[in-house]
Design an enzyme around this catalytic site. Sequence first.
Site, mmCIF file in Angstrom:
data_model
loop_
_atom_site.group_PDB
_atom_site.id
_atom_site.type_symbol
_atom_site.label_atom_id
_atom_site.label_comp_id
_atom_site.label_asym_id
_atom_site.label_seq_id
_atom_site.Cartn_x
_atom_site.Cartn_y
_atom_site.Cartn_z
ATOM 1 N N TRP A 1 -16.771 59.327 -2.232
ATOM 2 C CA TRP A 1 -16.075 60.342 -3.021
ATOM 3 C C TRP A 1 -14.625 59.986 -3.329
ATOM 4 C CZ3 TRP A 1 -11.853 61.641 -0.265
ATOM 5 C CH2 TRP A 1 -11.927 61.560 1.132
ATOM 6 N N ASN A 2 -14.017 59.057 -2.585
ATOM 7 C CA ASN A 2 -12.563 58.900 -2.686
ATOM 8 C C ASN A 2 -12.097 58.180 -3.946
ATOM 9 O OD1 ASN A 2 -13.737 56.579 -1.566
ATOM 10 N ND2 ASN A 2 -11.897 56.042 -0.413
ATOM 11 N N PRO B 1 -24.197 58.816 -6.315
ATOM 12 C CA PRO B 1 -22.794 59.081 -6.002
ATOM 13 C C PRO B 1 -22.656 60.138 -4.912
ATOM 14 C CG PRO B 1 -23.404 60.249 -7.990
ATOM 15 C CD PRO B 1 -24.612 59.433 -7.587
ATOM 16 N N GLY C 1 -18.578 53.156 2.268
ATOM 17 C CA GLY C 1 -18.451 54.369 3.062
ATOM 18 C C GLY C 1 -18.143 54.042 4.506
ATOM 19 N N GLU D 1 -19.135 47.751 2.264
ATOM 20 C CA GLU D 1 -17.680 47.909 2.326
ATOM 21 C C GLU D 1 -17.433 49.157 3.146
ATOM 22 O OE1 GLU D 1 -14.299 49.092 2.247
ATOM 23 O OE2 GLU D 1 -14.620 49.733 0.178
ATOM 24 N N ARG E 1 -1.204 55.948 -1.485
ATOM 25 C CA ARG E 1 -2.168 55.858 -2.563
ATOM 26 C C ARG E 1 -3.391 56.696 -2.203
ATOM 27 N NH1 ARG E 1 -5.996 50.744 -3.855
ATOM 28 N NH2 ARG E 1 -6.693 51.313 -5.942
#
Length: 493
Positions: free
Chosen positions: A164-165, A189, A242, A264, A292
């Site tokens: 989600w980020n 997603p 995730g 990742e 960020r």
Amino acid sequence: MPTSALTSRESAVVEAVPHRLYIGGEWRDAEGGGTIDVEDPSTGQPLCAVADASLGDAKAALDAACAAGEAWRTTAPRERGEVLRRAYELIVERTDDIALLMTLEMGKPISESKAEIAYANNFVRWYAEEAVRINGRFTVNESGAGRVLTMKQAIGPCLFITPWNFPLAMGTRKIAPAIAAGCTMVVKPAKQTPLCMLALAQILEEAGLPGGVLNVITAEKSGDTMAPLIADPRARKLSFTGSTAVGKTLIKQASEQVLKVSMELGGNAPFVVFGDADLDAAVDGAMIAKMRNMGEACTSANRFIVHESVAEAFADKLAQRMGALTVARGTEDGADVGPLINADAVQEIGAMVKDAVDGGARVLTGGGAVDGPGHFFAPTVLAEVAPGARVLTEEIFGPVAPVVAFSDDDEAIAMANDTEYGLVAYVYTRDLDRAFRVVERLETGMIGLNQGMVSNAGAPFGGVKQSGFGREGGAEGMEEYLETKYVALNVGG
């Protein structure tokens, strides 16, 4: 339907995106008509509802990907690249609308959403250019008898699970190389932020991507829909971004079919500042590496490891900068820091800060949640954090910066490597010899040397240890979607 709290433009942007499943080139409701509410994290109110895919929907998506596989694999590379090029141009044209959509569903300020869109679109452009550069080789056998031919071919149907980020970028850096390589795919997603992925599917459809190459299913329970696809022998590749915990489960599931896997996963990035560093530049870099995406990034600086001669000055400068940030809804003018993704995130980060303070840490700025509505947490700097504090050993995923001191280079490197994660590290020093000694000893897949950003579509993104394996971006990212075939030629001898 959108709530009345949205402006007319916000409502229009949300409604312009299909809220249904995209399977075989068609937009369709979920089997049984189930839906999922998508929440605006800055208000806690629903934006809209999207389809909640069933197992039958998921299987239909994989069926469509498999049916489209041969035709897409044999499509001319230039044609595959042209689809991506047209999609790139459409994303550029629609940046303002996509940015607003992203801010509404994820929370980040509009300026950060636009930055993510530019980053995400760089993958689309990069792989549009790489589609025609898939090369094999032809050589003489080392004995002189015969020849060696190798060729690269699309690996086959892919399964993608995105977080989600970064709701657009985490999709394009998987989807774009897969399209360029000639693969078809099913994408699931995150349920919190499905709208940007649906918008991307809409754009790729408009850009001429044939039906079935990309299939998007939104679902409340990822495991119920994706686990059966991972177990399906027709799938050949799984890519996930995730948490490490979920990644381990997926790796186990993928092993049954020996899928090619790229992961990742989590991070615990050290940000190391040596005594000779340009302190102001280090603080500038720290603001990028920490803030960020409100700190909700696997690449976010998690631990600030600063030489004892400058630790206090660095912490004070960082606190001054972070304390001056404006916390507000991402759509508001002047917003620097948006909300966290949900109430659970606020509670978890608050517990981590409390743990550090109970252990003796000093709060230089922030320290707690901001009154709602919405899921906001104040940018926080902690000094004199004790070893073993949760903010040093766990991934924070929020706007909290713990500062600890070190006395010599060996201690700094040991502290930086003291984690099961190995995604990225940041190093600030003006000594070139020290820089090379340190970067060679750090146990991470990426390093930002005198800069607070490593993300680059043309470079390999990925980690070591429990931060995962495989790479996204650059030439390495294309290799994830190709397999090598070797032909022994009895000629020329």
